[in-house]
Write a protein that holds these residues in place. Structure first.
Motif, PDB file in Angstrom:
ATOM      1  N   GLN A  29       0.848  -1.188   0.000  1.00 53.95           N
ATOM      2  CA  GLN A  29       0.000   0.000   0.000  1.00 53.95           C
ATOM      3  C   GLN A  29       0.883   1.237   0.000  1.00 53.95           C
ATOM      4  O   GLN A  29       1.865   1.303   0.723  1.00 53.95           O
ATOM      5  CB  GLN A  29      -0.904   0.028   1.225  1.00 53.95           C
ATOM      6  CG  GLN A  29      -1.915  -1.100   1.259  1.00 53.95           C
ATOM      7  CD  GLN A  29      -2.834  -0.997   2.452  1.00 53.95           C
ATOM      8  OE1 GLN A  29      -2.826  -0.016   3.198  1.00 53.95           O
ATOM      9  NE2 GLN A  29      -3.647  -2.024   2.644  1.00 53.95           N
ATOM     10  N   SER A  30       0.528   2.219  -0.811  1.00 54.48           N
ATOM     11  CA  SER A  30       1.282   3.466  -0.890  1.00 54.48           C
ATOM     12  C   SER A  30       0.584   4.537  -0.071  1.00 54.48           C
ATOM     13  O   SER A  30      -0.613   4.766  -0.238  1.00 54.48           O
ATOM     14  CB  SER A  30       1.401   3.925  -2.341  1.00 54.48           C
ATOM     15  OG  SER A  30       2.159   3.000  -3.072  1.00 54.48           O
ATOM     16  N   TRP A  31       1.349   5.188   0.815  1.00 54.96           N
ATOM     17  CA  TRP A  31       0.859   6.275   1.649  1.00 54.96           C
ATOM     18  C   TRP A  31       1.819   7.440   1.497  1.00 54.96           C
ATOM     19  O   TRP A  31       2.871   7.313   0.887  1.00 54.96           O
ATOM     20  CB  TRP A  31       0.782   5.828   3.110  1.00 54.96           C
ATOM     21  CG  TRP A  31      -0.239   4.757   3.347  1.00 54.96           C
ATOM     22  CD1 TRP A  31      -0.109   3.427   3.053  1.00 54.96           C
ATOM     23  CD2 TRP A  31      -1.524   4.909   3.902  1.00 54.96           C
ATOM     24  NE1 TRP A  31      -1.242   2.759   3.406  1.00 54.96           N
ATOM     25  CE2 TRP A  31      -2.129   3.644   3.936  1.00 54.96           C
ATOM     26  CE3 TRP A  31      -2.236   5.991   4.381  1.00 54.96           C
ATOM     27  CZ2 TRP A  31      -3.404   3.437   4.422  1.00 54.96           C
ATOM     28  CZ3 TRP A  31      -3.504   5.786   4.881  1.00 54.96           C
ATOM     29  CH2 TRP A  31      -4.081   4.520   4.891  1.00 54.96           C
ATOM     30  N   ASP A  35       5.839   3.380   0.899  1.00 57.24           N
ATOM     31  CA  ASP A  35       5.147   2.133   0.597  1.00 57.24           C
ATOM     32  C   ASP A  35       5.265   1.187   1.777  1.00 57.24           C
ATOM     33  O   ASP A  35       6.334   1.074   2.394  1.00 57.24           O
ATOM     34  CB  ASP A  35       5.737   1.474  -0.648  1.00 57.24           C
ATOM     35  CG  ASP A  35       5.469   2.272  -1.905  1.00 57.24           C
ATOM     36  OD1 ASP A  35       4.518   3.085  -1.901  1.00 57.24           O
ATOM     37  OD2 ASP A  35       6.206   2.087  -2.890  1.00 57.24           O
ATOM     38  N   ARG A  89      -6.348   2.547   8.640  1.00 56.00           N
ATOM     39  CA  ARG A  89      -6.977   3.383   7.616  1.00 56.00           C
ATOM     40  C   ARG A  89      -7.009   4.854   8.024  1.00 56.00           C
ATOM     41  O   ARG A  89      -6.940   5.742   7.170  1.00 56.00           O
ATOM     42  CB  ARG A  89      -8.396   2.893   7.339  1.00 56.00           C
ATOM     43  CG  ARG A  89      -8.438   1.587   6.565  1.00 56.00           C
ATOM     44  CD  ARG A  89      -9.837   1.243   6.122  1.00 56.00           C
ATOM     45  NE  ARG A  89     -10.773   1.164   7.218  1.00 56.00           N
ATOM     46  CZ  ARG A  89     -11.088   0.056   7.880  1.00 56.00           C
ATOM     47  NH1 ARG A  89     -10.500  -1.085   7.554  1.00 56.00           N
ATOM     48  NH2 ARG A  89     -11.966   0.078   8.861  1.00 56.00           N
TER      49      ARG A  89
END
Length: 108
Positions: A29-31, A35, A89
């Motif tokens: 997941q990229s934030w 990553d 999240r």
């Protein structure tokens, strides 16, 4: 004409690896902070108590959650963190420097 099949045939489905099912499914997941390799942990596979870095509360055994660690290899196994799904999240909306208990006063 026969009805359409909704399920794949048994010969088309690979057998489920029990060890892989217990470990969970990994994804990157990229934030904003980079990553992250993320693995979902099912309730049946959650056998230990962990502390969520998002809310500082315990994740008891039997609670589905996820494990995240840097995906670019900049860390090791000690960099893995167990998170509540909702805390993961919402982590970009939280202040990373504020740690308080539920009953602590909220100043500022």
């Amino acid at each position: 004409m026969s009805p359409r099949r909704n399920r794949p045939r048994a010969e088309d489905v690979a057998p489920l690896d029990g060890d892989r099912a217990r470990r969970g499914v990994e994804a990157v997941q990229s934030w904003r902070d980079g990553d992250w390799q993320v693995r979902s942990i099912t309730a049946g596979a959650a056998v230990k108590t962990y502390r969520c870095p998002g809310c500082q509360q315990e994740i008891p055994p039997g609670t589905p959650h996820l494990v995240a660690w840097p995906a670019d290899g900049r860390g090791d196994l000690t960099d893995r963190r167990h998170w509540h799904n909702g805390c993961w999240r919402a982590r970009e909306r939280r202040s990373p420097t504020v740690e308080r208990s539920r009953s602590a006063p909220r100043y500022g």
